[in-house]
Design a protein around this motif. Structure first.
Motif, PDB file in Angstrom:
ATOM      1  N   ALA A 247       0.833  -1.206   0.000  1.00 37.54           N
ATOM      2  CA  ALA A 247       0.000   0.000   0.000  1.00 37.54           C
ATOM      3  C   ALA A 247       0.867   1.255   0.000  1.00 37.54           C
ATOM      4  O   ALA A 247       0.561   2.231  -0.699  1.00 37.54           O
ATOM      5  N   GLY A 248       1.954   1.235   0.766  1.00 35.18           N
ATOM      6  CA  GLY A 248       2.849   2.387   0.809  1.00 35.18           C
ATOM      7  C   GLY A 248       3.515   2.656  -0.522  1.00 35.18           C
ATOM      8  O   GLY A 248       3.658   3.819  -0.935  1.00 35.18           O
ATOM      9  N   LEU A 249       3.914   1.601  -1.210  1.00 35.38           N
ATOM     10  CA  LEU A 249       4.546   1.780  -2.516  1.00 35.38           C
ATOM     11  C   LEU A 249       3.553   2.289  -3.552  1.00 35.38           C
ATOM     12  O   LEU A 249       3.890   3.120  -4.401  1.00 35.38           O
ATOM     13  N   CYS A 250       2.318   1.792  -3.487  1.00 35.45           N
ATOM     14  CA  CYS A 250       1.285   2.282  -4.405  1.00 35.45           C
ATOM     15  C   CYS A 250       1.031   3.774  -4.152  1.00 35.45           C
ATOM     16  O   CYS A 250       0.866   4.558  -5.096  1.00 35.45           O
ATOM     17  N   ALA A 251       1.008   4.173  -2.859  1.00 39.64           N
ATOM     18  CA  ALA A 251       0.839   5.586  -2.522  1.00 39.64           C
ATOM     19  C   ALA A 251       2.031   6.409  -3.014  1.00 39.64           C
ATOM     20  O   ALA A 251       1.869   7.533  -3.506  1.00 39.64           O
ATOM     21  N   TYR A 252       3.223   5.838  -2.892  1.00 41.77           N
ATOM     22  CA  TYR A 252       4.446   6.505  -3.356  1.00 41.77           C
ATOM     23  C   TYR A 252       4.374   6.761  -4.863  1.00 41.77           C
ATOM     24  O   TYR A 252       4.671   7.859  -5.348  1.00 41.77           O
ATOM     25  N   ILE A 253       3.944   5.744  -5.603  1.00 42.36           N
ATOM     26  CA  ILE A 253       3.818   5.876  -7.062  1.00 42.36           C
ATOM     27  C   ILE A 253       2.733   6.893  -7.412  1.00 42.36           C
ATOM     28  O   ILE A 253       2.877   7.676  -8.361  1.00 42.36           O
ATOM     29  N   TYR A 254       1.652   6.880  -6.642  1.00 42.45           N
ATOM     30  CA  TYR A 254       0.556   7.842  -6.870  1.00 42.45           C
ATOM     31  C   TYR A 254       1.067   9.277  -6.763  1.00 42.45           C
ATOM     32  O   TYR A 254       0.790  10.124  -7.629  1.00 42.45           O
ATOM     33  N   LEU A 255       1.835   9.558  -5.714  1.00 42.71           N
ATOM     34  CA  LEU A 255       2.390  10.900  -5.544  1.00 42.71           C
ATOM     35  C   LEU A 255       3.412  11.224  -6.621  1.00 42.71           C
ATOM     36  O   LEU A 255       3.473  12.362  -7.114  1.00 42.71           O
ATOM     37  N   LEU A 256       4.214  10.230  -7.019  1.00 46.78           N
ATOM     38  CA  LEU A 256       5.207  10.463  -8.069  1.00 46.78           C
ATOM     39  C   LEU A 256       4.538  10.811  -9.400  1.00 46.78           C
ATOM     40  O   LEU A 256       5.039  11.667 -10.142  1.00 46.78           O
ATOM     41  N   CYS A 257       3.425  10.150  -9.703  1.00 49.88           N
ATOM     42  CA  CYS A 257       2.736  10.419 -10.976  1.00 49.88           C
ATOM     43  C   CYS A 257       2.283  11.873 -11.053  1.00 49.88           C
ATOM     44  O   CYS A 257       2.511  12.563 -12.059  1.00 49.88           O
ATOM     45  N   PHE A 258       1.651  12.363  -9.977  1.00 51.56           N
ATOM     46  CA  PHE A 258       1.199  13.754  -9.992  1.00 51.56           C
ATOM     47  C   PHE A 258       2.371  14.713  -9.828  1.00 51.56           C
ATOM     48  O   PHE A 258       2.293  15.862 -10.288  1.00 51.56           O
ATOM     49  N   MET A 278       6.888  18.139 -25.450  1.00 53.29           N
ATOM     50  CA  MET A 278       7.575  16.852 -25.503  1.00 53.29           C
ATOM     51  C   MET A 278       8.877  16.900 -24.715  1.00 53.29           C
ATOM     52  O   MET A 278       9.199  15.975 -23.952  1.00 53.29           O
ATOM     53  N   LEU A 279       9.615  17.994 -24.871  1.00 45.62           N
ATOM     54  CA  LEU A 279      10.886  18.148 -24.162  1.00 45.62           C
ATOM     55  C   LEU A 279      10.667  18.226 -22.657  1.00 45.62           C
ATOM     56  O   LEU A 279      11.414  17.621 -21.877  1.00 45.62           O
ATOM     57  N   SER A 280       9.626  18.932 -22.231  1.00 48.25           N
ATOM     58  CA  SER A 280       9.360  19.063 -20.802  1.00 48.25           C
ATOM     59  C   SER A 280       8.976  17.726 -20.189  1.00 48.25           C
ATOM     60  O   SER A 280       9.376  17.411 -19.064  1.00 48.25           O
ATOM     61  N   ALA A 281       8.213  16.912 -20.927  1.00 48.65           N
ATOM     62  CA  ALA A 281       7.830  15.590 -20.425  1.00 48.65           C
ATOM     63  C   ALA A 281       9.052  14.688 -20.274  1.00 48.65           C
ATOM     64  O   ALA A 281       9.198  13.979 -19.269  1.00 48.65           O
ATOM     65  N   LEU A 282       9.954  14.728 -21.256  1.00 45.58           N
ATOM     66  CA  LEU A 282      11.164  13.906 -21.190  1.00 45.58           C
ATOM     67  C   LEU A 282      12.097  14.388 -20.084  1.00 45.58           C
ATOM     68  O   LEU A 282      12.680  13.579 -19.343  1.00 45.58           O
ATOM     69  N   LEU A 283      12.241  15.712 -19.953  1.00 49.91           N
ATOM     70  CA  LEU A 283      13.110  16.261 -18.915  1.00 49.91           C
ATOM     71  C   LEU A 283      12.566  15.923 -17.525  1.00 49.91           C
ATOM     72  O   LEU A 283      13.325  15.566 -16.605  1.00 49.91           O
ATOM     73  N   ALA A 284      11.238  15.995 -17.374  1.00 49.25           N
ATOM     74  CA  ALA A 284      10.633  15.638 -16.088  1.00 49.25           C
ATOM     75  C   ALA A 284      10.837  14.164 -15.778  1.00 49.25           C
ATOM     76  O   ALA A 284      11.056  13.780 -14.624  1.00 49.25           O
ATOM     77  N   ALA A 285      10.785  13.310 -16.814  1.00 49.24           N
ATOM     78  CA  ALA A 285      10.996  11.876 -16.606  1.00 49.24           C
ATOM     79  C   ALA A 285      12.427  11.596 -16.145  1.00 49.24           C
ATOM     80  O   ALA A 285      12.657  10.740 -15.281  1.00 49.24           O
ATOM     81  N   LEU A 287      14.417  13.775 -14.520  1.00 49.77           N
ATOM     82  CA  LEU A 287      14.540  14.302 -13.162  1.00 49.77           C
ATOM     83  C   LEU A 287      13.844  13.411 -12.141  1.00 49.77           C
ATOM     84  O   LEU A 287      14.236  13.378 -10.976  1.00 49.77           O
ATOM     85  N   LEU A 288      12.823  12.698 -12.587  1.00 47.65           N
ATOM     86  CA  LEU A 288      12.087  11.807 -11.679  1.00 47.65           C
ATOM     87  C   LEU A 288      13.003  10.756 -11.066  1.00 47.65           C
ATOM     88  O   LEU A 288      12.887  10.430  -9.881  1.00 47.65           O
ATOM     89  N   PHE A 289      13.927  10.228 -11.878  1.00 47.93           N
ATOM     90  CA  PHE A 289      14.845   9.202 -11.376  1.00 47.93           C
ATOM     91  C   PHE A 289      15.982   9.804 -10.554  1.00 47.93           C
ATOM     92  O   PHE A 289      16.602   9.116  -9.751  1.00 47.93           O
ATOM     93  N   VAL A 290      16.258  11.097 -10.757  1.00 49.23           N
ATOM     94  CA  VAL A 290      17.347  11.752 -10.032  1.00 49.23           C
ATOM     95  C   VAL A 290      16.871  12.266  -8.679  1.00 49.23           C
ATOM     96  O   VAL A 290      17.569  12.141  -7.668  1.00 49.23           O
ATOM     97  N   MET A 291      15.661  12.844  -8.636  1.00 50.39           N
ATOM     98  CA  MET A 291      15.138  13.451  -7.401  1.00 50.39           C
ATOM     99  C   MET A 291      13.720  12.955  -7.113  1.00 50.39           C
ATOM    100  O   MET A 291      12.749  13.721  -7.203  1.00 50.39           O
ATOM    101  N   PRO A 292      13.555  11.676  -6.824  1.00 48.55           N
ATOM    102  CA  PRO A 292      12.201  11.139  -6.623  1.00 48.55           C
ATOM    103  C   PRO A 292      11.464  11.769  -5.441  1.00 48.55           C
ATOM    104  O   PRO A 292      10.245  11.958  -5.499  1.00 48.55           O
ATOM    105  N   TYR A 293      12.197  12.101  -4.367  1.00 50.90           N
ATOM    106  CA  TYR A 293      11.520  12.664  -3.196  1.00 50.90           C
ATOM    107  C   TYR A 293      11.019  14.081  -3.461  1.00 50.90           C
ATOM    108  O   TYR A 293      10.003  14.500  -2.902  1.00 50.90           O
TER     109      TYR A 293
END
Length: 314
Positions: A247-258, A278-285, A287-293
């Motif tokens: 449940a915690g991981l699903c919540a974590y993914i939920y917050l990451l998506c938004f 398109m560039l902003s979506a790729l750049l955000a993706a 950064l997602l792996f670099v700064m997930p928190y």
């Protein structure tokens, strides 16, 4: 009478299509099983969109029975859950629900079923997750040793990454992400086929216009904090520990998506145009792996504060 006969005939035809897909999967030894899971929801989506949930129930039961007769327990579980996703998707489309909310619902259910099937019910399907994680741990240890990195005593970061708890967390997270992607593809593929069949489907609005309920952000944050606490203070009951962490991981993914949506919209404020989106979506993706928190904080702010209105320029 003619209408009822047409409904029965159409339902029987879709059940036959569902059965043929399962037979092909069985005859090929499950070679294309992962691809077939994307197709299985479509027959049920078509029927439930035309005839709503009451009429769809009998067709769904027939498909569920077929899946148990024509496949393994593992295949049957995913065939039934994919058919159920088709029912939900078809009903939402028939009732003209917001397509973005429908997309998120299907993605969330798909991620849940993926985690349940690969983690919670793994032993029922004859899958030993601990053995697979141990093999992965040994493989990664050998890889680091070959690279000249000390494992694990003299390198705390690598030791933590190779711990069984971290590997299990990564495994559950990867299963959830796979489920999310599968849910997205299922909706898009279904919409494409429904349009080819000349069925009316609602037009999608920009995802940034969707406001998730604030309580969902608060609940997601609470579940993630509970998940973090369960890691530092493991619960004595292993099934409860698995449920809390799932449940915690699903919540974590939920917050990451938004959080990813928020970061994309934030970058769009500085980069305009179609190529900019398109560039902003790729750049955000990236950064997602670099700064997930950071994305988790952005996701909570996007859901529970007026940060969403700011991003929309209100």
């Amino acid at each position: 009478m003619n209408s009822r006969t047409q409904e029965l005939t159409f339902g029987a035809m879709l059940i036959a299509v569902f059965g043929v897909i399962l037979v092909l999967n069985r005859q090929t030894g499950g070679l294309f099983e992962e691809l077939i899971f994307f197709i299985l929801p479509i027959p049920m989506t078509i029927f439930s969109m035309k005839y709503d949930w009451k009429d769809s129930l009998s067709v769904f039961v027939c498909m569920a029975l077929l899946s148990f007769f024509l496949g393994t327990l593992y295949t049957a579980f995913y065939a039934v859950t994919e058919a159920f996703l088709g029912v939900i998707l078809g009903i939402c489309l028939r009732r003209h629900h917001d397509l973005n909310r429908t997309q998120l619902l299907i993605m969330g259910l798909s991620a849940l079923f993926s985690v349940v099937g690969s983690v919670v019910l793994a032993s029922v399907f004859g899958i030993d997750v601990n053995t697979e994680l141990t093999e992965m741990q040994n493989m990664m240890t050998n890889m680091f040793n070959n690279a000249g990195l000390s494992v694990p005593a003299n390198n705390g970061a690598i030791s933590d990454m190779l711990s069984m708890t971290s590997l299990k967390r990564m495994y559950i997270l990867s299963m959830a992400l796979i489920g999310l992607m599968q849910g997205f593809i299922i909706v898009r593929l279904s919409l494409l086929i429904l349009k080819r069949l000349r069925l009316h489907v609602p037009q999608a609005q920009p995802v940034g216009l969707y406001y998730p309920p604030k309580w969902s952000g608060i609940l997601a944050l609470f579940l993630f904090l509970l998940y973090t606490w369960s890691i530092m203070h493991p619960l004595g009951n292993e099934p409860v520990q698995n449920i809390v962490q799932t449940a915690g991981l699903c919540a974590y993914i939920y917050l990451l998506c938004f959080g990813w949506i928020a970061m994309t919209m934030l970058i769009n404020k500085f980069i305009s145009g179609g190529a900019g989106r398109m560039l902003s979506a790729l750049l955000a993706a990236v950064l997602l792996f670099v700064m997930p928190y950071l994305f988790q904080i952005l996701g909570f702010a996007y859901i529970c504060t007026r940060f969403h209105d700011y991003l929309l320029g209100m």
